[in-house]
Scaffold this motif. Structure first.
Motif, PDB file in Angstrom:
ATOM      1  N   ARG A   1       1.589  -5.581  -7.719  1.00  0.00           N
ATOM      2  CA  ARG A   1       2.890  -6.250  -7.827  1.00  0.00           C
ATOM      3  C   ARG A   1       3.605  -5.955  -9.141  1.00  0.00           C
ATOM      4  O   ARG A   1       4.733  -6.410  -9.336  1.00  0.00           O
ATOM      5  N   ARG A   2       2.956  -5.204 -10.039  1.00  0.00           N
ATOM      6  CA  ARG A   2       3.617  -4.823 -11.289  1.00  0.00           C
ATOM      7  C   ARG A   2       4.740  -3.832 -11.001  1.00  0.00           C
ATOM      8  O   ARG A   2       4.682  -3.074 -10.047  1.00  0.00           O
ATOM      9  N   GLU A   3       5.726  -3.821 -11.859  1.00  0.00           N
ATOM     10  CA  GLU A   3       6.851  -2.902 -11.684  1.00  0.00           C
ATOM     11  C   GLU A   3       6.394  -1.459 -11.876  1.00  0.00           C
ATOM     12  O   GLU A   3       5.705  -1.137 -12.830  1.00  0.00           O
ATOM     13  N   GLY A   4       6.739  -0.603 -10.931  1.00  0.00           N
ATOM     14  CA  GLY A   4       6.394   0.805 -11.018  1.00  0.00           C
ATOM     15  C   GLY A   4       4.953   1.124 -10.657  1.00  0.00           C
ATOM     16  O   GLY A   4       4.494   2.233 -10.893  1.00  0.00           O
ATOM     17  N   SER A   5       4.244   0.183 -10.077  1.00  0.00           N
ATOM     18  CA  SER A   5       2.844   0.405  -9.732  1.00  0.00           C
ATOM     19  C   SER A   5       2.725   1.301  -8.509  1.00  0.00           C
ATOM     20  O   SER A   5       3.508   1.206  -7.575  1.00  0.00           O
ATOM     21  N   ARG A   6       1.704   2.171  -8.521  1.00  0.00           N
ATOM     22  CA  ARG A   6       1.460   3.044  -7.377  1.00  0.00           C
ATOM     23  C   ARG A   6       0.354   2.485  -6.495  1.00  0.00           C
ATOM     24  O   ARG A   6      -0.030   3.097  -5.510  1.00  0.00           O
ATOM     25  N   VAL A   7      -0.186   1.316  -6.840  1.00  0.00           N
ATOM     26  CA  VAL A   7      -1.248   0.681  -6.074  1.00  0.00           C
ATOM     27  C   VAL A   7      -0.616  -0.079  -4.914  1.00  0.00           C
ATOM     28  O   VAL A   7       0.263  -0.916  -5.127  1.00  0.00           O
ATOM     29  N   PRO A   8      -1.021   0.189  -3.665  1.00  0.00           N
ATOM     30  CA  PRO A   8      -0.418  -0.540  -2.535  1.00  0.00           C
ATOM     31  C   PRO A   8      -0.944  -1.972  -2.468  1.00  0.00           C
ATOM     32  O   PRO A   8      -2.089  -2.247  -2.801  1.00  0.00           O
ATOM     33  N   SER A   9      -0.089  -2.873  -2.032  1.00  0.00           N
ATOM     34  CA  SER A   9      -0.509  -4.267  -1.872  1.00  0.00           C
ATOM     35  C   SER A   9      -1.314  -4.406  -0.580  1.00  0.00           C
ATOM     36  O   SER A   9      -1.327  -3.509   0.268  1.00  0.00           O
ATOM     37  N   LEU A  10      -1.986  -5.530  -0.436  1.00  0.00           N
ATOM     38  CA  LEU A  10      -2.774  -5.777   0.766  1.00  0.00           C
ATOM     39  C   LEU A  10      -1.888  -5.793   2.007  1.00  0.00           C
ATOM     40  O   LEU A  10      -2.269  -5.291   3.062  1.00  0.00           O
TER      41      LEU A  10
END
Length: 72
Positions: free
Chosen positions: A27-36
Protein backbone atom coordinates in the motif's frame (compact mmCIF):
# COMPACT_ATOMS: atom_id res chain seq x y z
CA UNK A 1 -0.78 -26.01 26.37
CA UNK A 2 1.53 -28.60 24.90
CA UNK A 3 4.71 -27.80 22.99
CA UNK A 4 3.02 -28.72 19.70
CA UNK A 5 0.10 -26.39 20.30
CA UNK A 6 2.49 -23.61 21.26
CA UNK A 7 4.53 -24.13 18.08
CA UNK A 8 1.43 -24.05 15.87
CA UNK A 9 0.24 -20.87 17.60
CA UNK A 10 3.61 -19.21 17.07
CA UNK A 11 3.72 -20.24 13.40
CA UNK A 12 0.19 -18.97 12.68
CA UNK A 13 1.00 -15.69 14.43
CA UNK A 14 4.17 -15.36 12.34
CA UNK A 15 2.20 -16.08 9.13
CA UNK A 16 -0.39 -13.43 10.01
CA UNK A 17 2.40 -10.96 10.75
CA UNK A 18 4.00 -11.74 7.39
CA UNK A 19 0.70 -11.22 5.56
CA UNK A 20 0.18 -7.91 7.37
CA UNK A 21 3.73 -6.78 6.52
CA UNK A 22 3.32 -7.61 2.82
CA UNK A 23 -0.06 -5.86 2.71
CA UNK A 24 1.36 -2.73 4.35
CA UNK A 25 4.32 -2.79 1.94
CA UNK A 26 1.93 -3.11 -1.01
CA UNK A 27 0.00 0.00 0.00
CA UNK A 28 3.04 2.31 0.00
CA UNK A 29 3.22 4.86 -2.79
CA UNK A 30 5.10 3.53 -5.81
CA UNK A 31 5.30 -0.02 -4.46
CA UNK A 32 5.69 -2.88 -6.92
CA UNK A 33 4.40 -5.44 -4.40
CA UNK A 34 0.84 -6.55 -5.28
CA UNK A 35 -1.80 -6.41 -2.56
CA UNK A 36 -3.71 -9.50 -1.47
CA UNK A 37 -6.77 -8.21 -3.32
CA UNK A 38 -4.77 -7.86 -6.55
CA UNK A 39 -3.46 -11.42 -6.23
CA UNK A 40 -6.96 -12.78 -5.57
CA UNK A 41 -8.25 -10.86 -8.60
CA UNK A 42 -5.63 -12.43 -10.87
CA UNK A 43 -6.39 -15.91 -9.52
CA UNK A 44 -10.15 -15.42 -9.96
CA UNK A 45 -9.71 -14.47 -13.64
CA UNK A 46 -7.72 -17.63 -14.49
CA UNK A 47 -9.59 -19.86 -16.93
CA UNK A 48 -8.79 -23.03 -18.86
CA UNK A 49 -11.10 -22.90 -21.85
CA UNK A 50 -14.64 -22.41 -20.55
CA UNK A 51 -13.77 -23.72 -17.04
CA UNK A 52 -13.15 -21.01 -14.37
CA UNK A 53 -10.29 -22.83 -12.65
CA UNK A 54 -9.33 -19.83 -10.50
CA UNK A 55 -12.81 -19.48 -9.03
CA UNK A 56 -12.98 -23.21 -8.32
CA UNK A 57 -9.57 -23.05 -6.61
CA UNK A 58 -10.63 -20.07 -4.46
CA UNK A 59 -13.87 -21.81 -3.53
CA UNK A 60 -11.94 -24.95 -2.59
CA UNK A 61 -9.47 -22.94 -0.53
CA UNK A 62 -12.20 -21.15 1.45
CA UNK A 63 -14.05 -24.44 1.90
CA UNK A 64 -10.89 -26.09 3.27
CA UNK A 65 -10.17 -23.12 5.54
CA UNK A 66 -13.70 -23.09 6.95
CA UNK A 67 -13.75 -26.85 7.43
CA UNK A 68 -10.48 -26.88 9.35
CA UNK A 69 -10.92 -23.78 11.47
CA UNK A 70 -14.65 -23.16 11.84
CA UNK A 71 -16.30 -26.60 11.79
CA UNK A 72 -14.47 -28.05 14.77
Amino acid sequence: MTAGQFLVTVLFTAALGLFATVEIASRREGSRVPSLGDVCGVVMRYRVGPLPVGRIAMFGFWWWLGWHFLAR
